[in-house]
Design a protein around this motif. Sequence first.
Motif, short mmCIF file in Angstrom:
data_model
loop_
_atom_site.label_atom_id
_atom_site.label_comp_id
_atom_site.label_asym_id
_atom_site.label_seq_id
_atom_site.Cartn_x
_atom_site.Cartn_y
_atom_site.Cartn_z
N ILE A 80 0.84 -1.20 0.00
CA ILE A 80 0.00 0.00 0.00
C ILE A 80 0.87 1.25 0.00
CG2 ILE A 80 -1.72 1.32 1.31
CD1 ILE A 80 -2.79 -1.39 2.33
N GLY A 81 1.96 1.21 0.80
CA GLY A 81 2.85 2.36 0.88
C GLY A 81 3.50 2.69 -0.44
N LYS A 82 3.85 1.66 -1.20
CA LYS A 82 4.47 1.88 -2.50
C LYS A 82 3.53 2.65 -3.43
CE LYS A 82 7.40 -0.85 -5.61
NZ LYS A 82 7.81 -2.22 -5.98
N PHE A 83 2.25 2.34 -3.35
CA PHE A 83 1.27 3.03 -4.17
C PHE A 83 1.04 4.46 -3.69
CE2 PHE A 83 -3.43 3.82 -4.64
CZ PHE A 83 -3.34 4.31 -5.92
N VAL A 84 0.77 4.61 -2.40
CA VAL A 84 0.47 5.94 -1.86
C VAL A 84 1.69 6.85 -1.99
CG1 VAL A 84 -0.12 7.23 0.23
CG2 VAL A 84 -1.26 5.05 -0.27
N MET A 85 2.86 6.33 -1.65
CA MET A 85 4.07 7.15 -1.72
C MET A 85 4.47 7.45 -3.17
SD MET A 85 4.69 7.98 1.27
CE MET A 85 4.42 7.50 2.98
N GLY A 86 4.08 6.56 -4.09
CA GLY A 86 4.32 6.85 -5.50
C GLY A 86 3.57 8.10 -5.94
N ILE A 87 2.36 8.27 -5.41
CA ILE A 87 1.59 9.49 -5.71
C ILE A 87 2.30 10.71 -5.12
CG2 ILE A 87 -0.61 10.67 -5.31
CD1 ILE A 87 -1.92 7.89 -5.16
N VAL A 88 2.79 10.56 -3.89
CA VAL A 88 3.49 11.66 -3.23
C VAL A 88 4.76 12.05 -4.00
CG1 VAL A 88 4.72 12.35 -1.14
CG2 VAL A 88 2.58 11.05 -0.96
N VAL A 89 5.50 11.04 -4.45
CA VAL A 89 6.77 11.28 -5.13
C VAL A 89 6.60 12.15 -6.36
CG1 VAL A 89 8.44 10.07 -6.62
CG2 VAL A 89 8.08 9.30 -4.28
N ASP A 90 5.48 12.02 -7.06
CA ASP A 90 5.25 12.82 -8.26
C ASP A 90 5.04 14.30 -7.95
OD1 ASP A 90 5.49 10.86 -10.22
OD2 ASP A 90 3.39 10.24 -10.05
N ARG A 91 4.90 14.64 -6.67
CA ARG A 91 4.55 16.01 -6.32
C ARG A 91 5.52 16.68 -5.36
NH1 ARG A 91 1.12 12.90 -8.00
NH2 ARG A 91 -0.62 13.59 -9.28
N VAL A 92 6.62 16.00 -5.04
CA VAL A 92 7.59 16.58 -4.11
C VAL A 92 8.99 16.46 -4.69
CG1 VAL A 92 6.15 16.02 -2.10
CG2 VAL A 92 7.90 14.40 -2.86
N SER A 93 9.97 16.94 -3.96
CA SER A 93 11.37 16.82 -4.36
C SER A 93 11.78 15.34 -4.33
CB SER A 93 12.26 17.62 -3.40
OG SER A 93 13.61 17.22 -3.51
N LEU A 94 12.20 14.82 -5.48
CA LEU A 94 12.65 13.43 -5.54
C LEU A 94 13.83 13.19 -4.61
CD1 LEU A 94 12.52 12.80 -9.41
CD2 LEU A 94 10.94 11.91 -7.69
#
Length: 440
Positions: A80-94
């Motif tokens: 679940i974290g991989k999915f949710v954090m994947g969304i976050v990653v697209d919107r923050v500093s990599l």
Amino acid sequence: MSEPVAASPEAAFKQQHPEKFSQYIKRHWTVFAVAYFGYVCAYLVRNNFKLTSETLRLENGWSLTQVGLILTGFTISYGIGKFVMGIVVDRVSLRKAFAGALGGSALVCILMGMVNQVWIMFGLMLLLGTIQGVLSPGSQSMIANWFPNRTRGAAIAVWNTSQNLGGALLPLMVGGIMGSSMSNRVQYSFWIPAAIVLVLSFVFWKFGGDRPEEEGLPTLREIYGKTGVPMAEVRPEGTAWQLMVKYVFTNRLIVTIGLINAILYFLRFGVLNWMPAFLGSEMGFTESQYTMAFSVLEWIAIPGSFFFAWVAVKLPNKQSLVGGIGLLILGVMVYAYHVNTNYTMLLIISGIMGALIYGPQLIINILTLNFVPLEASGTAVGFVGLFGYIVGELAANLVMPILAEHMSWSVAFMFLASTSIVAALLYFSLAKQEKTVVQA
């Protein structure tokens, strides 16, 4: 007189902006190094509990069911974290997300070395899985933003070996610590790898890669034109949610890749997780023999992945065909594995299976990035990863023993082999679209 051939966008950009191009070239190798070695570090603070679980179980009086519960906590939260954090990653500093998640994982790992209560350890595993969910989409998004179509597949393929390297290094570290004469050996099996990763997370914070435009460098589209990024003609518009729905959730190609990934995880853990029970109790191999088979499968996966990386360079927009052919052969190898009684052949078959599990799995990563705009890359990686862990690995843990106990191991492995054929057919269904969206 024939007309002069127009210079490629890359050649034209290099001629017009030599300094910027030189900066980009140097920088993109640094970014790759961070993505690769950072993901090696991810594994140094991921499986520490798994490797020390039997000692902890005996020391603390835990049951096998309780150990299984703790391990399942990571599987679910990581999926679940991989999915949710994947969304976050697209919107923050990599860079900050990736390095921060590594540092956070190290801190949780340190805390795990201080715990002897089941529910506290379960909670920490849930937290660890959630934080580690950043690392795969974060590192792959770095590569997607810095490598053009013709080299992205090879870069992802080489990056994929980082999980094998990290997965192999941690047992060596833990084995050395547990075999030493120091006191608190179990605790140091958490603390020493975590301390190394915590220090390196500061290095990755400094040198990790954000998107090129955020660092004042040209984008792949500006340098390479339509061969710079997949779906070069697409200019994503709309809210973040609209982009996710259009390019990920309702994207037939991404959903198909997710299904293939689920089957690949089922194949991977259906073989690996049940090696002791099948090879030991059913086929009569010794513990040292099936342990060696396990090790050979993991180690041969590394040169196998490099072979698939070489193929990715030669056939940058034909990865679905390569993956499909690999899975057809894997189906045959799974069948051979379950009827084989010769130790030498066991090692050979295990090595081939390692190459043919991890090779097509790295193609999953390549295709995921190739079938979405860069703006949705992290979300797509997380979404596809969700299929792997929540569907594939859980199925391997539940379906294989049910089939083996209520029918036979033969039925279980025949079913496993048949899923490999299904995944191959799903791969082939993507071939036409892949040629369209990836201009090489």
